[in-house]
Design a protein around this motif. Structure first.
Motif, PDB file in Angstrom:
ATOM      1  N   SER A 237      20.379 -35.153  47.407  1.00 44.94           N
ATOM      2  CA  SER A 237      18.939 -35.062  47.137  1.00 44.94           C
ATOM      3  C   SER A 237      18.597 -35.011  45.656  1.00 44.94           C
ATOM      4  N   GLY A 238      19.612 -34.974  44.794  1.00 49.85           N
ATOM      5  CA  GLY A 238      19.348 -34.902  43.359  1.00 49.85           C
ATOM      6  C   GLY A 238      18.938 -33.504  42.941  1.00 49.85           C
ATOM      7  N   VAL A 239      18.139 -33.425  41.888  1.00 52.40           N
ATOM      8  CA  VAL A 239      17.742 -32.127  41.348  1.00 52.40           C
ATOM      9  C   VAL A 239      16.435 -31.672  41.996  1.00 52.40           C
ATOM     10  N   GLY A 240      16.339 -30.366  42.228  1.00 55.01           N
ATOM     11  CA  GLY A 240      15.128 -29.792  42.799  1.00 55.01           C
ATOM     12  C   GLY A 240      14.670 -28.589  41.992  1.00 55.01           C
ATOM     13  N   LEU A 241      13.398 -28.303  42.088  1.00 55.91           N
ATOM     14  CA  LEU A 241      12.787 -27.187  41.365  1.00 55.91           C
ATOM     15  C   LEU A 241      11.940 -26.388  42.333  1.00 55.91           C
ATOM     16  N   ARG A 242      11.913 -25.079  42.106  1.00 54.61           N
ATOM     17  CA  ARG A 242      11.062 -24.230  42.912  1.00 54.61           C
ATOM     18  C   ARG A 242      10.620 -23.045  42.060  1.00 54.61           C
ATOM     19  N   ILE A 243       9.402 -22.565  42.270  1.00 57.72           N
ATOM     20  CA  ILE A 243       8.959 -21.318  41.655  1.00 57.72           C
ATOM     21  C   ILE A 243       8.543 -20.378  42.777  1.00 57.72           C
ATOM     22  N   ARG A 244       9.093 -19.175  42.742  1.00 56.57           N
ATOM     23  CA  ARG A 244       8.801 -18.156  43.749  1.00 56.57           C
ATOM     24  C   ARG A 244       8.023 -17.013  43.096  1.00 56.57           C
ATOM     25  N   ARG A 245       7.064 -16.470  43.825  1.00 50.87           N
ATOM     26  CA  ARG A 245       6.252 -15.355  43.325  1.00 50.87           C
ATOM     27  C   ARG A 245       6.628 -14.082  44.082  1.00 50.87           C
ATOM     28  N   ILE A 246       7.169 -13.112  43.350  1.00 52.97           N
ATOM     29  CA  ILE A 246       7.624 -11.849  43.924  1.00 52.97           C
ATOM     30  C   ILE A 246       6.550 -10.786  43.692  1.00 52.97           C
ATOM     31  N   ASP A 247       6.151 -10.093  44.733  1.00 54.84           N
ATOM     32  CA  ASP A 247       5.161  -9.031  44.620  1.00 54.84           C
ATOM     33  C   ASP A 247       5.684  -7.946  43.678  1.00 54.84           C
ATOM     34  N   GLY A 248       4.949  -7.686  42.598  1.00 55.37           N
ATOM     35  CA  GLY A 248       5.388  -6.703  41.619  1.00 55.37           C
ATOM     36  C   GLY A 248       5.579  -5.323  42.203  1.00 55.37           C
ATOM     37  N   ALA A 249       4.779  -4.970  43.234  1.00 53.18           N
ATOM     38  CA  ALA A 249       4.890  -3.641  43.846  1.00 53.18           C
ATOM     39  C   ALA A 249       6.212  -3.459  44.587  1.00 53.18           C
ATOM     40  N   SER A 250       6.898  -4.559  44.906  1.00 51.11           N
ATOM     41  CA  SER A 250       8.162  -4.468  45.636  1.00 51.11           C
ATOM     42  C   SER A 250       9.350  -4.212  44.717  1.00 51.11           C
ATOM     43  N   LEU A 251       9.140  -4.297  43.407  1.00 48.32           N
ATOM     44  CA  LEU A 251      10.247  -4.159  42.464  1.00 48.32           C
ATOM     45  C   LEU A 251      10.522  -2.691  42.205  1.00 48.32           C
ATOM     46  N   LYS A 252      11.599  -2.199  42.808  1.00 46.41           N
ATOM     47  CA  LYS A 252      11.995  -0.805  42.640  1.00 46.41           C
ATOM     48  C   LYS A 252      13.473  -0.671  42.990  1.00 46.41           C
ATOM     49  N   PRO A 253      14.123   0.374  42.520  1.00 48.79           N
ATOM     50  CA  PRO A 253      15.561   0.525  42.779  1.00 48.79           C
ATOM     51  C   PRO A 253      15.876   0.502  44.269  1.00 48.79           C
ATOM     52  N   GLY A 254      16.910  -0.263  44.618  1.00 50.29           N
ATOM     53  CA  GLY A 254      17.369  -0.340  45.994  1.00 50.29           C
ATOM     54  C   GLY A 254      16.662  -1.379  46.839  1.00 50.29           C
ATOM     55  N   ALA A 255      15.605  -1.981  46.327  1.00 43.27           N
ATOM     56  CA  ALA A 255      14.841  -2.953  47.114  1.00 43.27           C
ATOM     57  C   ALA A 255      15.584  -4.279  47.238  1.00 43.27           C
ATOM     58  N   VAL A 256      15.302  -4.999  48.318  1.00 41.76           N
ATOM     59  CA  VAL A 256      15.719  -6.393  48.482  1.00 41.76           C
ATOM     60  C   VAL A 256      14.427  -7.200  48.551  1.00 41.76           C
ATOM     61  N   VAL A 257      14.159  -8.013  47.524  1.00 46.08           N
ATOM     62  CA  VAL A 257      12.844  -8.633  47.393  1.00 46.08           C
ATOM     63  C   VAL A 257      12.903 -10.132  47.672  1.00 46.08           C
ATOM     64  N   ASP A 258      11.776 -10.663  48.117  1.00 49.50           N
ATOM     65  CA  ASP A 258      11.604 -12.083  48.377  1.00 49.50           C
ATOM     66  C   ASP A 258      10.147 -12.406  48.073  1.00 49.50           C
ATOM     67  N   GLY A 259       9.794 -13.673  48.085  1.00 44.54           N
ATOM     68  CA  GLY A 259       8.414 -14.010  47.777  1.00 44.54           C
ATOM     69  C   GLY A 259       8.068 -15.416  48.201  1.00 44.54           C
ATOM     70  N   GLU A 260       6.778 -15.729  48.122  1.00 43.94           N
ATOM     71  CA  GLU A 260       6.293 -17.042  48.535  1.00 43.94           C
ATOM     72  C   GLU A 260       6.635 -18.101  47.491  1.00 43.94           C
ATOM     73  N   ILE A 261       6.863 -19.329  47.957  1.00 41.90           N
ATOM     74  CA  ILE A 261       7.098 -20.463  47.069  1.00 41.90           C
ATOM     75  C   ILE A 261       5.740 -21.005  46.636  1.00 41.90           C
ATOM     76  N   ILE A 262       5.469 -21.004  45.328  1.00 46.12           N
ATOM     77  CA  ILE A 262       4.173 -21.500  44.844  1.00 46.12           C
ATOM     78  C   ILE A 262       4.275 -22.909  44.259  1.00 46.12           C
TER      79      ILE A 262
END
Length: 312
Positions: A237-262
């Motif tokens: 498929s060649g080269v691909g690009l993606r930008i993901r937006r992670i909710d800032g409130a989810s960033l804390k020690p021990g968290a496993v974070v994910d976010g929507e692809i914008i």
């Protein structure tokens, strides 16, 4: 001793993110414009990270060859990217003032600027090093050789280390902390190693990895959400690009974070090996996203600078 090289940069304007299309909206982003860059200076290229200074015109970058890249962004009458000027390339110095170190020592992949301090994430010899002052970076030596990383450094892959250094907003729960995310070094559950390096929420977290995409950079939005730039390459498929937006409130020690692809893009769009991302405020007050690519000093790849507006 400063050994700054002047790099004359030629720019070809990119008017459409998808060639042949008048479409400007892609995911949550609106394409503003772009540049394909080249220079007769052999050091130019291998661009790993970019940070714009508060004036929105001067920029700072690191090359994975162990060099600082500095210059100014030019714009046309409509405010679109038109070229780069006053570009200089300078070797990063070690504690003894020596440049031209081995690739193992100076594989610079990520960058953050906090006040007068310039912070650089390196892979191969994995660490975050501090330099100051920003106003005389071409002669600066490390003032801090390493920030303690809140995860086992031995787990970082040789070529998959600290590709992201992002500075959280001062008004966010992280209170201006420095955040790092690994490119493709994962724990036993397949999640990327990440950490908050200082501040009130200092500690490790993880980022969910998806679909073979690697994290290559990141930056915080004014509201405290974290944007992660991701890249994938396959022969099919060649080269691909993606930008993901992670909710800032989810960033804390021990968290496993994910976010929507914008934003998601591939070979139908004007992308290459996208490695650098910064968030800046446009002259019109909108939130802009600047991307740059690493051409690996290969004739098969391009140095690009792209600009988008956050549409929502």
């Amino acid at each position: 001793i400063s050994c700054a090289q002047t790099a004359p940069v030629e720019a070809t304007v990119i008017t459409a993110f998808r060639p042949g299309s008048t479409e400007t909206r892609f995911g949550a982003l609106e394409f503003i414009g772009g540049l394909e860059l080249s220079s007769s200076e052999p050091l130019f290229g291998a661009w790993s990270a970019i940070r714009l200074l508060p004036d929105g015109e001067r920029f700072f970058g690191v090359l994975d060859t162990g060099h600082w890249l500095m210059g100014r962004i030019g714009r046309d009458a409509e405010g679109r990217l038109s070229g780069l000027s006053s570009v200089t390339i300078t070797p990063m110095l070690d504690a003894d003032g020596r440049g031209d170190q081995s690739k193992y020592n100076v594989d610079a992949e990520s960058l953050a600027i906090r006040g007068d301090d310039v912070l650089v994430g390196y892979e191969q010899r994995h660490r975050v090093t501090g330099y100051r002052p920003v106003s005389a970076i071409d002669s600066a030596r490390p003032f801090r050789m390493s920030f303690p990383l809140p995860f086992p450094v031995g787990e970082l892959r040789n070529n998959g280390g600290l590709e992201t250094l992002a500075l959280a907003p001062g008004a966010s729960p992280l209170e201006g902390a420095l955040v790092t995310v690994a490119e493709k070094s994962v724990d036993g559950n397949g999640n990327l190693f990440a950490g908050i390096l200082d501040g009130p929420l200092k500690g490790p977290f993880r980022v969910v990895a998806h679909d073979g995409f690697d994290v290559t950079d990141g930056a915080f939005l004014p509201d405290g959400d974290l944007l992660l730039l991701e890249r994938r390459f396959t022969f099919a498929s060649g080269v691909g690009l993606r930008i993901r937006r992670i909710d800032g409130a989810s960033l804390k020690p021990g968290a496993v974070v994910d976010g929507e692809i914008i934003l998601q893009a591939g070979m139908d769009e004007e992308i290459d090996n996208m490695e650098g991302l910064d968030v800046v405020s446009g002259a019109d007050g909108t939130t802009r996203i600047i991307l740059v690519s690493d051409d690996n000093h290969s004739i098969l790849q391009r140095s690009l600078m792209l600009e988008f507006r956050l549409a929502d």
